[in-house]
Design an enzyme around this catalytic site. Structure first.
Site, PDB file in Angstrom:
ATOM      1  N   CYS A   1     -52.031 -13.512  23.498  1.00  0.00           N
ATOM      2  CA  CYS A   1     -51.817 -14.618  22.336  1.00  0.00           C
ATOM      3  C   CYS A   1     -53.236 -14.963  22.233  1.00  0.00           C
ATOM      4  O   CYS A   1     -53.687 -15.261  21.285  1.00  0.00           O
ATOM      5  CB  CYS A   1     -50.616 -14.928  22.752  1.00  0.00           C
ATOM      6  SG  CYS A   1     -48.845 -14.662  22.904  1.00  0.00           S
TER       7      CYS A   1
ATOM      8  N   HIS B   1     -46.697 -15.812  14.082  1.00  0.00           N
ATOM      9  CA  HIS B   1     -47.400 -15.015  15.558  1.00  0.00           C
ATOM     10  C   HIS B   1     -48.126 -13.808  15.116  1.00  0.00           C
ATOM     11  O   HIS B   1     -47.219 -13.705  16.428  1.00  0.00           O
ATOM     12  CB  HIS B   1     -47.294 -16.229  16.167  1.00  0.00           C
ATOM     13  CG  HIS B   1     -47.596 -16.013  17.010  1.00  0.00           C
ATOM     14  ND1 HIS B   1     -48.511 -16.003  17.884  1.00  0.00           N
ATOM     15  CD2 HIS B   1     -47.326 -16.265  18.953  1.00  0.00           C
ATOM     16  CE1 HIS B   1     -49.497 -16.218  19.173  1.00  0.00           C
ATOM     17  NE2 HIS B   1     -48.179 -16.127  19.782  1.00  0.00           N
TER      18      HIS B   1
HETATM   19  N1  COA Z   1     -38.019 -19.007  13.079  1.00  0.00           N
HETATM   20  C1  COA Z   1     -36.789 -18.864  12.005  1.00  0.00           C
HETATM   21  N2  COA Z   1     -35.991 -17.729  11.431  1.00  0.00           N
HETATM   22  C2  COA Z   1     -36.817 -16.812  12.120  1.00  0.00           C
HETATM   23  C3  COA Z   1     -37.204 -16.336  12.934  1.00  0.00           C
HETATM   24  C4  COA Z   1     -37.988 -17.746  13.935  1.00  0.00           C
HETATM   25  N3  COA Z   1     -38.997 -17.577  15.092  1.00  0.00           N
HETATM   26  N4  COA Z   1     -37.694 -15.207  14.375  1.00  0.00           N
HETATM   27  C5  COA Z   1     -36.181 -14.519  12.834  1.00  0.00           C
HETATM   28  N5  COA Z   1     -35.936 -15.814  12.335  1.00  0.00           N
HETATM   29  C6  COA Z   1     -35.226 -14.857  11.208  1.00  0.00           C
HETATM   30  C7  COA Z   1     -34.840 -13.532  10.259  1.00  0.00           C
HETATM   31  O1  COA Z   1     -35.762 -13.666   9.137  1.00  0.00           O
HETATM   32  C8  COA Z   1     -33.566 -14.059  10.152  1.00  0.00           C
HETATM   33  O2  COA Z   1     -33.123 -13.937   9.225  1.00  0.00           O
HETATM   34  P1  COA Z   1     -31.779 -13.472   8.002  1.00  0.00           P
HETATM   35  O3  COA Z   1     -30.659 -13.291   8.657  1.00  0.00           O
HETATM   36  O4  COA Z   1     -31.572 -14.313   7.127  1.00  0.00           O
HETATM   37  O5  COA Z   1     -32.462 -12.726   7.467  1.00  0.00           O
HETATM   38  C9  COA Z   1     -32.468 -14.237  11.504  1.00  0.00           C
HETATM   39  O6  COA Z   1     -33.483 -15.265  12.267  1.00  0.00           O
HETATM   40  C10 COA Z   1     -32.673 -12.573  12.363  1.00  0.00           C
HETATM   41  O7  COA Z   1     -34.217 -12.151  13.135  1.00  0.00           O
HETATM   42  P2  COA Z   1     -34.507 -11.074  13.779  1.00  0.00           P
HETATM   43  O8  COA Z   1     -35.572 -10.542  13.629  1.00  0.00           O
HETATM   44  O9  COA Z   1     -33.239  -9.847  14.173  1.00  0.00           O
HETATM   45  O10 COA Z   1     -34.192 -11.969  14.856  1.00  0.00           O
HETATM   46  P3  COA Z   1     -34.295 -11.653  17.032  1.00  0.00           P
HETATM   47  O11 COA Z   1     -33.437 -12.369  17.485  1.00  0.00           O
HETATM   48  O12 COA Z   1     -34.428 -10.450  16.847  1.00  0.00           O
HETATM   49  O13 COA Z   1     -35.739 -12.730  17.162  1.00  0.00           O
HETATM   50  C11 COA Z   1     -36.524 -14.387  18.319  1.00  0.00           C
HETATM   51  C12 COA Z   1     -35.893 -13.900  17.015  1.00  0.00           C
HETATM   52  C13 COA Z   1     -36.487 -15.284  17.778  1.00  0.00           C
HETATM   53  C14 COA Z   1     -35.526 -13.790  19.631  1.00  0.00           C
HETATM   54  C15 COA Z   1     -37.863 -13.542  18.333  1.00  0.00           C
HETATM   55  O14 COA Z   1     -38.240 -14.657  16.626  1.00  0.00           O
HETATM   56  C16 COA Z   1     -38.792 -14.521  19.154  1.00  0.00           C
HETATM   57  O15 COA Z   1     -39.001 -13.583  19.946  1.00  0.00           O
HETATM   58  N6  COA Z   1     -39.739 -15.078  19.214  1.00  0.00           N
HETATM   59  C17 COA Z   1     -41.127 -15.569  19.949  1.00  0.00           C
HETATM   60  C18 COA Z   1     -41.524 -14.824  20.066  1.00  0.00           C
HETATM   61  C19 COA Z   1     -43.113 -14.931  21.584  1.00  0.00           C
HETATM   62  O16 COA Z   1     -42.780 -14.798  22.421  1.00  0.00           O
HETATM   63  N7  COA Z   1     -44.544 -14.970  21.086  1.00  0.00           N
HETATM   64  C20 COA Z   1     -45.216 -14.449  22.137  1.00  0.00           C
HETATM   65  C21 COA Z   1     -45.222 -15.953  22.444  1.00  0.00           C
HETATM   66  S1  COA Z   1     -46.075 -16.701  24.024  1.00  0.00           S
END
Ligand code: COA
Length: 384
Positions: free
Chosen positions: A85, A332
């Site tokens: 990242c 991100h």
């Molecule tokens: N913050 C707020 N809302 C979020 C979000 C976030 N980070 N990520 C997804 N959403 C929302 C979506 O818009 C969706 O909303 P809706 O149902 O109203 O359309 C809902 O949450 C579900 O989205 P989805 O894409 O199915 O989420 P997910 O469960 O697949 O993923 C996380 C959610 C948090 C697990 C994922 O964003 C993630 O892994 N984040 C971390 C990324 C990471 O590790 N980056 C590297 C860092 S070192």
């Protein structure tokens, strides 16, 4: 070493951009950057592009060639940079050093990532953790940061309300950023009531999965002066690596690579943390913002959470942090994030940030981090 300035910036929207292929993201950022700089393509000599994992996300390697060709930059020297990242920050440093050394005059630093392309993002991201000691045992990044958060809470008495306030504050900033993925304000209850991802972290403690690209054009300071633009120069640059696996670090509540990179950047710049007016830090998870602020030296260990609750890190506060909305609200796209941070600091120092403007900002800092802190890059920019 020559003094180096940023003479143009460009950035796509950040978000779920299913209709936009990887190469179009890159081309959009680069074309808008060159337009902003009022520089022709045939003046560009070199490009460094940050990208974490186009092979896994998009089944496309040999990235520097395919993206440069598509952006109309055939024939230049082009190199992809990977530091998880922190790839964008590392690409920026490589471009800066090329211009500073006198080897080239016009160099593009960019970052690009298309994470929504059908691949399992959690699996792709986890390749930046230690496979044998972390991932084989089932842990991915939300889990690793949950462990850091638990250790920080245990050691310093950090509370979940403090983590919530990081998300609330960054969404408030992001609501003023037209390029942000989630530009809506939220409350503490939104964060507390959201689905749990890895205790103590919930959905709103996490940065999202994002597509996007950003680019900046670097040139010697004399060139920038001749163009008559706001003179934003690179005053300090620092980079450091550390162990990837959390268990190899003496204290799992800390992310030492951030401090190591920051100290190098401050020494290079000849300024201290107290001179900084605005900063972008790597809030991939809410706890990361607190750790990064403490490692850089804005706060003593364990003090950043209280300062956040007191509003010190919000726009209008003593030390505005992540005025772009940060990774949490702006999004991100991992390889692009470090360049997106530089774009925000450049705009702040140039007085171009509109409602998000930190008045009178002269010195800004951007801190970009790989994985759970196995690598970090810090840059200090100054407007003359
Ligand atoms: N913050 C707020 N809302 C979020 C979000 C976030 N980070 N990520 C997804 N959403 C929302 C979506 O818009 C969706 O909303 P809706 O149902 O109203 O359309 C809902 O949450 C579900 O989205 P989805 O894409 O199915 O989420 P997910 O469960 O697949 O993923 C996380 C959610 C948090 C697990 C994922 O964003 C993630 O892994 N984040 C971390 C990324 C990471 O590790 N980056 C590297 C860092 S070192």
């Amino acid at each position: 070493m020559r003094e180096v300035a940023i003479i143009g910036v460009g950035m796509t929207d950040f978000g779920e951009l299913w209709q936009t292929p990887l190469r179009d993201l890159y081309a959009e950022a680069v074309v808008s950057c060159l337009k902003d700089a009022e520089i022709e393509r045939d003046q560009i000599q070199s490009a460094w592009m940050g990208c974490m994992s186009s092979g896994l996300f998009n089944h496309q390697e040999h990235l520097a060639s395919i993206l440069s060709d598509y952006a109309g930059l055939r024939g230049i020297a082009a190199t992809r940079v990977e530091s998880a990242c922190a790839s964008g920050g590392a690409a920026f440093r490589a471009a800066y050093l090329e211009v500073a050394s006198g080897a080239s005059d016009f160099v593009i630093a960019s970052g690009v990532e298309k994470m929504n392309d059908g691949a399992d993002a959690t699996f792709c991201l986890a390749t930046a953790a230690d496979q044998e000691y972390e991932v084989y045992h089932g842990v991915t990044f939300p889990g690793l940061y949950a462990m850091i958060a638990t250790a920080h809470m245990h050691k310093h008495g950090t509370t979940y309300d403090m983590l919530c306030q990081v998300a609330v504050k960054n969404h408030k900033h992001g609501a003023m950023n037209p390029k942000a993925q989630f530009p809506m304000e939220i409350t503490t209850d939104t964060v507390k009531n959201a689905v749990r991802v890895a205790e103590p972290l919930g959905l709103f403690d996490c940065s999202p999965v994002t597509d996007g690209a950003a680019a900046v054009l670097l040139a010697p300071v004399e060139v920038a002066k001749a163009l008559g633009k706001p003179l934003v120069t690179i005053k300090g640059s620092g980079q450091a690596v550390d162990s990837i696996a959390l268990h190899d670090r003496p204290d799992p509540s800390r992310i030492p690579s951030v401090g190591m990179a920051a100290r190098k950047a401050f020494e290079h710049a000849g300024v201290t943390v107290r001179d900084i007016d605005v900063c972008e830090v790597h809030d991939c998870f809410t706890i990361a913002e607190l750790c990064c602020l403490e490692e850089i030296g804005f706060y003593e260990a364990g003090q950043a959470g209280g300062a956040t609750l007191a509003g010190e890190t919000a726009l209008g506060g003593k030390m505005p942090v992540n005025t772009s909305g940060g990774l949490k609200s702006k999004g991100h796209p991992v390889g692009a994030t470090g360049i997106g941070q530089i774009v925000e600091i450049y705009e702040q120092l140039s007085g171009l940030s509109g409602d998000r403007q930190v008045s009178g900002a002269r010195l800004g800092l951007a801190q970009n981090m790989g994985g759970s802190g196995g690598s970090s890059v810090v840059h200090i920019l100054e407007v003359k």
